[in-house]
Structures are given as C-alpha cells and as structure tokens.
Scaffold this active site. Structure first.
Site, short mmCIF file in Angstrom:
data_model
loop_
_atom_site.label_atom_id
_atom_site.label_comp_id
_atom_site.label_asym_id
_atom_site.label_seq_id
_atom_site.Cartn_x
_atom_site.Cartn_y
_atom_site.Cartn_z
N PHE A 3 -11.38 -8.32 13.40
CA PHE A 3 -10.31 -8.53 12.32
C PHE A 3 -9.89 -7.42 11.55
O PHE A 3 -10.82 -7.18 10.95
CB PHE A 3 -10.54 -10.03 11.63
CG PHE A 3 -9.32 -10.43 10.60
CD1 PHE A 3 -8.42 -10.83 11.21
CD2 PHE A 3 -9.77 -10.35 9.45
CE1 PHE A 3 -7.18 -10.96 10.22
CE2 PHE A 3 -8.65 -10.78 8.62
CZ PHE A 3 -7.37 -10.73 8.94
N GLN A 4 -8.85 -7.29 11.54
CA GLN A 4 -8.20 -5.82 10.63
C GLN A 4 -8.98 -4.84 10.74
O GLN A 4 -9.24 -3.97 9.93
CB GLN A 4 -8.32 -6.46 9.10
CG GLN A 4 -7.31 -7.43 8.71
CD GLN A 4 -7.23 -7.74 7.41
OE1 GLN A 4 -8.21 -7.62 6.46
NE2 GLN A 4 -5.77 -8.12 7.08
N MET A 43 24.17 10.04 2.60
CA MET A 43 23.86 11.45 3.34
C MET A 43 24.28 11.27 4.88
O MET A 43 24.96 12.13 5.28
CB MET A 43 22.31 11.78 2.95
CG MET A 43 22.21 13.33 3.67
SD MET A 43 23.30 14.30 2.91
CE MET A 43 22.67 14.95 1.26
N GLU A 100 0.90 -1.24 -0.06
CA GLU A 100 0.06 0.13 -0.09
C GLU A 100 0.86 1.35 -0.11
O GLU A 100 0.46 2.22 -0.59
CB GLU A 100 -0.92 0.03 0.99
CG GLU A 100 -2.04 -0.90 1.03
CD GLU A 100 -1.68 -2.45 1.61
OE1 GLU A 100 -0.38 -2.56 1.78
OE2 GLU A 100 -2.51 -3.25 1.50
N LYS A 134 -17.51 -1.71 5.56
CA LYS A 134 -18.19 -2.80 4.61
C LYS A 134 -19.57 -2.71 4.31
O LYS A 134 -20.10 -2.91 3.01
CB LYS A 134 -17.69 -4.04 5.07
CG LYS A 134 -17.45 -5.35 4.01
CD LYS A 134 -16.73 -6.31 4.47
CE LYS A 134 -16.70 -7.29 3.30
NZ LYS A 134 -15.95 -8.53 3.84
#
Lengths: 218, 579
Positions: free
Chosen positions: B130-131, B494, B68, B180
């Site tokens: 869940f999630q 760097m 993502e 959902k």
C-alpha cells in the site's frame, strides 16, 4: 587557433581529409570510475536514454582498485555529443572520473558463446580447422551439444556465427565490451587526489580545460 | 538591508551516545544543519518521523501545506529568499510523486532542497505494498542526488551528505527516502558530524590562473564588451564582487530572469533583461558586442534564441561553477571554471578601470526606442482597460522596490520580470527553467518564511492561481502574511498570444473561466478586492500593502494584450520584434 589544428591533425589520422571530427559519428568507449552504489547504473543510463542515444554495450566490473567500480560503455556518436555526455556523467555525485576514447585508443575484447549440435559439428565440420581459424575453444562437449567460446572484436565473433549457422547453431550470446585505455596509467594516483579533503596545490583537477581539443579529456 | 544568511553550522559538544529512533535522529540532524522551518504533509509511511516531530515543535516549525507540490514549491521559495536549504517532508507513494514537479523545477533552477519521503517497510519493498512507489527511480532524473535509507544507523551520515550536496557547488534538490522500519528503529546515536568532503564529488574546482589572465586580457582589449549575468551570482553570494567588477570595468550588464536583483535595477550599468521577452538593446547588441562575458548563466534557449546566429562575432568568456555548462550551448573562447565569488575578484584585479560610455549609449538609444514603441503604453496607458504593466509600475512606486516579487508562469511573469524594480538581491522569485504554473502561491508562502522581515508579493495569472489555489489554506492556518495579486485577463494569456501570432488566431482552449477569487479568499478568511477601473487601482494596491495580514487583490486587465518585445522562436536575438 592551434588547438583546432591539433584537432584536425588527429582527425586526419582516421578520417578522410577535411572531414569534421565533431560532426562524424563513430564508436566511442567511455570508461567511468565510480563508487559502488545502488541506483548509479540507472543514473548513468538515463543520461543516454534522455537524449535518445542507444547504448551499444555496457559493462560494469571491479577496477584495479578495491571498492571502485568501472563502467565500460560503448556508443556510436559524434565527438561533440560524446564530450557533453562525459561531462554530464562526471557531474553525478558518485562518479569519480570519466574518460572517453575511440577504438584506436583502447584495447578491447568481447566474449561470445556458441551452442551447436555435437552430431552436426562432428560429422560435417572440420572442428579443428574452425577452432584454429577463429581462436575458439570448446568449453563443453556433450553427446547432444557442444559449446564453443571465442573472444575478440565484433567482426571476429560475428564471423563465427556465419560459419556455425549452417551446422544448426542453437544458441548464441555475446558479452558487453571490456576495454583498457592504451594511454592510461591507472586510477591509483588520481584516487589519492580525490581522497584529500583539500586538493594539494599541485593538483590540477580541471585539466580537461587544457585538452579541450583532444580525444582524451576531462 | 541584507537578508542573506549563509548557512552556519554549530556542532554541539559530543555527549555520550544516546538511544534514538531513526526519526528523532533525522530531526537532530536538521537542527544541527540550522533548519528552522519544514514544509510537509504527513501520511502512513512517514508517521514515525511525524511522531518524533511532536516532541520537537518548539525547535522546528512545521508548516502543514495542502498538497505536496505546494510543500516543495514553498521549500523552493524559502530557499530562494533566505539562501538556506529548503526542507520538505512527504509520505510514500502519492505524497512522493507529488514532489516530482517541484524537484524538476528545483533542479533546473539550481535550488538547494532536502526532501524527506517516507517509504514502506524495507521487507515490503517491491511487493506493491500500500502506497509503495519506486521513488528513488522516479526521482533520479530530477534530483542532484538521492538515496534510500533502510537502516536507522545510516541516517546521520546520509543527512549530512544530503545537506552538503544540496548546498555546495551548483546547488540542487536532494531526496532521501526512508523506509518506515528505519524511522522506528532505535539505535545508538553517535552524534552528528556535518559533511565537508565526498571523494567522488568536487563542488569547487581550483581556479586556473591562466584563464583569469586570458579573460582579463580580452576584457582590457575589448571595445564593445557586454556582461550577461545569471543566478550564479546570487547562488555564489557574489553580489558585491560582481558589482565591483561591473563598476571597475564600466561594461554594460544585462540579466537573465533568475539573475535579476544581483545589482539594483536602477544601477547605471544595468541595461536590462535578456531573452525572448527581454529588453530591445541587450538582445540586439548581443550580436554586435566584441566580447561577451557570461557570469553564472547557462545560455538557455529562451535567452539565446537561434544558437547558430548567437553572438557569432564575439569572443566568449564563460564563468561557471559547473563544468558541464561550459561549451554546452555556446562555445567559450575562455572558460573560467570556478565559483564566481573567487574568480570575479581575480579578474577585477587584473582589469583596467574603464569607461564604455559611447557603447553604453547605444543600449540607452535602443531603450528609448523601446520606451516609445512599447513601454510607455504598457506602463502609462491613458485609456482602455488596466494593463499588467501599470500594476507593476504602481507596485514599484508603493513598495519603493523593496519587496520580494514572486511570479507564476506566463504573460504576467514576463511583464513582472520586465518592469518590477529591485533594490535587493534575492527579490525576484520565479520558475525560470521549468516554467511551472502553480509555483507562485506556495513559493510566496515559503519566501515569506525565509525572509519574514520583507514584504512578499505574489503576482499570478488567472490560470496559474487555480493550479495551487488550495494553498490559501496554508496561509489561513499558518497566519503568514502574503500579498496576492491576480492579474486576470480571462485567458491563458501566453498561449493565446502564441496562437494569435503563430496560429492564425485559432484560440484553442485558452479561454478560461475563473471562480470569484475574492469570495474564494474570503472562504479562507483572507480579505480581498477586485478592481477593473484605473481610478481604483492605486488605492486597492495601497489597501493590500497596508493591510496587516494576507490580502488578495484581483485586477481585471486587458484581455488580449501581447508581451513585447519578443524574439520569435527559431529567430536570432537581433531579430527581436517590437510589435
């Protein structure tokens, strides 16, 4: 510049000669007009916590206009910081307007409740004197305890704690501060400006630029 | 060539209300907003939207990313190259939290994005389902606006607001979290009305005439005026207005890295890059100019160095669309709050045509010193290993400065920004404010989707490439053509430079080993090459550019080169060091 002179003369009213208003911390009251939206409280609160600034008091309530909410937030900071915070708050999509004022520029009140054993207070204290002296009133009187209520400034509600402590103060609670801006003419006119899709030509919406040196801004 | 595309919205004629699911209503909204590409990754809580997407594949192109974070950086690259709003899909929980870095990057670099995340069923909110993650609260500090939808009927209006907020005023990322049940729910879809007004939100202030006049007066009186411009010029589509202002005023102009390309690198009044690794003249002369005109830039600390020694002698004119930027870091003498596409022409009209050639010559004199002390050896070394600078130099020649350059973060980024030449706006895409390693590869993918007609070259260090290297899979599957150059110095360069200069060369965990990048690329079906000899460089670059498709070129460069000039942290811009 004349703007700076204005600023100094304002500063001199409340601060010792020569002290830089931008540099001295003191109490400021934010008044924030917002939409009523879930999550907005968090969005506003994190503007302070991100900069590690403690919120001394926070109150949300309806405003003079239906559906528009009003936050009162009190912090202890310099004017310079307060001004930047105000702009960050006003930048949030659901915030309509932010004002910030010193304590001198607002009428403010806090409410406090005190629970004490009724026996003690009846036997040992002159209840009547207490009530008169501190502008308190009894909200509930039961056999086992009495609840007093008082409203006022911080030092006034604090003073009553001191007095009641020897009589076995059981519980104390104080509300957040609510404040009314002395110089404000309310939000109705302003809201009508906001509701126009296109601002009318006579609307000067970035008026804060005029008053960059003043306390009352944005 | 002008690849800019202003968002155009066509509202289809309103038919009778139809029954749609929330997911389909979302996709209808995207179509009307002119979306053609979505970067995303499916998952449990966003499945109804993906199910609806199945029927929209001919109208909406969905690019399956490999992570993502890659999706959101691709969305950023797309937005930056096209000027349109980038759209990203992710599922709930880990899908959504993987967006956070990209949201923070997009917020600080003012990139317009609309991110859609799935969320668990509304009745499960707060149950540690869940999630389930509290995405709204996690993303509040890193979004311009966010909102949770729990009822499908909200979708048309909320999506309209999301696009309006993302692209208007100072652009930024918006996240919409859709439970959902709302994605599945069928409702009577009333059609889509784009948003053009929110009462609590004023993206474009009315321009104040008196400040325009004051600014023009200061500019007309100035003997040593200096223009600093930033990304605001690009975001406001004000490149032409800006060029007219610069040319009429005759004032030397320098850029922040996000502003690069608004006028050509070779424009006679373009005096170079600002900031910590910027050019010598613009930094030194910031503390010598009498009027500083800042346009669409925010005085970031990497630009200003030590603030209490920054341009104290100068009067400051600050043009910005965001009132919170005015007086934030540098106090403005004249604040010109507004969209620079509107304010610049008003100022240009009031100023006299002028010529500041003697003052401009001062910049050129410093440039000469910088060429002698730094640039000559960096771009045209006669011996030793290949330098980063000469790769960029040869790339400029081969692309004729026509390419979009996407950089990651670190030494290669500073070198690329310093030496890459741009003929066009929206050509330098880099993570400026947040400094996100891993940005370049996915952003380059997005940039190519946003500007398919242009060559896109990603320049990445050996550290940054390994943070999002999985997006080679996205290139493989989508077939997009991206040229990838890895400048490999076998160090986190760097940080190593800072450890050398400020920590007594105590190299603490900056020695990084890499896989065989060419082999990795070939595993993804992407041809590649690795060069370490100067004599092979040009041919390899040509091969990369001429190849019809993506190509990975690894260039082994000097291990311990430092990027100079440099304004050390805590120093004033005029204390910039040439070595």
């Amino acid at each position: 510049m004349s703007k700076d002179q204005n600023k100094m003369s304002k500063a001199n009213k409340v601060l010792p000669q020569g002290e830089d208003l931008g540099g001295a911390k003191r109490e400021y009251n934010f008044t924030v007009y917002t939409e009523n939206q879930i999550g907005l409280l968090n969005r506003i609160a994190i503007i302070f916590s991100r900069r590690k600034i403690n919120i001394e008091s926070l109150n949300t309530s309806p405003s003079e206009i239906e559906s528009i909410h009003r936050f009162n937030i009190v912090i202890h900071e310099t004017e310079d910081v307060v001004r930047k915070l105000a702009r960050q708050i006003e930048k949030q999509v659901e915030v309509l307007k932010v004002y910030f004022n010193t304590n001198e520029d607002v009428i403010w009140q806090e409410l406090a409740l005190y629970k004490v054993p009724t026996d003690n207070i009846a036997e040992k204290a002159s209840v009547e004197r207490l009530l008169r002296q501190y502008g308190a009133r009894a909200v509930v009187i039961r056999k086992d305890y009495t609840v007093f209520e008082t409203t006022g400034h911080r030092e006034e509600t604090d003073a009553l704690i001191e007095v009641l402590q020897p009589f076995g103060l059981i519980e104390f609670v104080r509300s957040a501060r609510v404040a009314i801006i002395k110089g404000s003419s309310g939000f109705n006119v302003k809201l009508r400006e906001f509701e126009r899709t296109e601002p009318a030509p006579d609307v000067v919406e970035n008026e804060y630029l005029n008053k960059r040196g003043d306390i009352f801004t944005m | 060539m002008d690849t800019r595309q202003q968002a155009t919205i066509t509202i289809p004629e309103q038919k009778e209300a139809v029954e749609l699911t929330g997911g389909a209503a979302l996709l209808e909204a995207l179509l009307i907003e002119g979306v053609d590409t979505i970067f995303g990754y499916p998952g449990g809580a966003i499945m109804p939207i993906y199910d609806a997407l199945y029927d929209y594949q001919d109208k909406l192109s969905h690019i399956l990313v490999r992570h993502e974070q890659g999706g959101i950086h691709a969305g950023q690259g797309y937005a930056r190259s096209s000027g349109k709003v980038g759209v990203v899909f992710a599922t709930s929980g880990p899908g959504a939290t993987n967006l956070v870095t990209g949201l923070a990057d997009a917020l600080i670099d003012s990139t317009p994005l609309v991110c859609i995340t799935g969320q668990v069923f509304a009745h499960l909110l707060g149950t540690d389902a869940f999630q389930e993650t509290d995405v709204i609260n996690i993303t509040t500090p890193v979004t311009k606006w966010n909102y949770q939808v729990t009822d499908a009927e909200e979708i048309p209006e909320v999506i309209a607001k999301a696009f309006y907020i993302a692209r208007s005023g100072r652009p930024g990322p918006v996240l919409i979290d859709i439970t959902k049940n709302a994605q599945i729910q069928k409702f009577s879809y009333p059609g889509y009305t784009p948003c053009d007004h929110i009462r609590s939100y004023r993206p474009k202030p009315i321009v104040r005439k008196e400040y325009i006049e004051q600014a023009a007066e200061l500019i007309n009186q100035a003997k040593k005026p200096f223009i600093l411009w930033g990304q605001g010029v690009l975001l406001g589509y004000a490149e032409n207005e800006f060029k007219a202002f610069v040319e009429k005023s005759g004032i030397p102009a320098a850029w922040t890295i996000l502003g690069a390309g608004a006028i050509k690198t070779d424009h006679p009044l373009n005096v170079g890059m600002l900031g910590m690794h910027g050019n010598y003249g613009p930094n030194v002369l910031t503390n010598e100019c009498d009027v500083l005109i800042a346009i669409g830039m925010r005085f970031d600390d990497r630009v200003t160095g030590r603030l209490d020694k920054y341009a104290k002698q100068a009067k400051i004119i600050h043009l910005d669309i965001d009132p919170a930027e005015i007086d934030k870091n540098v106090k403005a003498t004249v604040p010109v709050w507004g969209d620079c596409k509107e304010t610049l022409p008003l100022i240009t009209e009031l100023i006299q045509s002028n010529d500041h050639s003697a003052w401009l010559q001062k910049f050129r004199n410093y440039e000469k010193q910088e060429i002698e002390a730094v640039i000559q050896d960096e771009l045209f070394p006669s011996s030793g290993q290949i330098t980063m600078g000469e790769v960029i130099q040869q790339l400029n020649e081969l692309t004729k400065s026509e390419a979009i350059i996407v950089t990651d973060v670190g030494q290669h980024q500073m070198v690329a920004c310093r030496y890459a030449k741009f003929n066009h706006t929206r050509s330098n895409i880099t993570s400026g404010g947040l400094g996100t390693m891993g940005f370049a590869l996915p952003a380059a993918i997005g940039a190519k989707f946003g500007a398919p007609g242009r060559t896109v070259v990603a320049i990445i260090g050996d550290g940054g490439i390994q943070m999002t290297i999985q997006e080679l899979g996205t290139i493989m599957q989508s077939g997009i053509h991206v040229k990838i150059i890895i400048l490999n110095n076998e160090f986190l360069g760097m940080v190593r430079q800072w450890q050398e200069l400020f920590h007594d060369k105590r190299y603490s965990f900056v020695n990084i080993t890499s896989p065989n990048f060419v082999t990795v690329a070939s595993g993804y079906g992407i041809p590649g090459k690795s060069v370490s000899e100067r004599k092979d460089l040009k041919e390899a670059l040509k091969e990369m550019l001429n190849h019809q498709g993506s190509f990975l070129l690894e260039v082994m460069v000097t291990k311990e080169n430092n990027v100079f000039p440099m304004v050390p942290q805590g120093c004033s811009v005029s204390e910039i060091r040439l070595k």
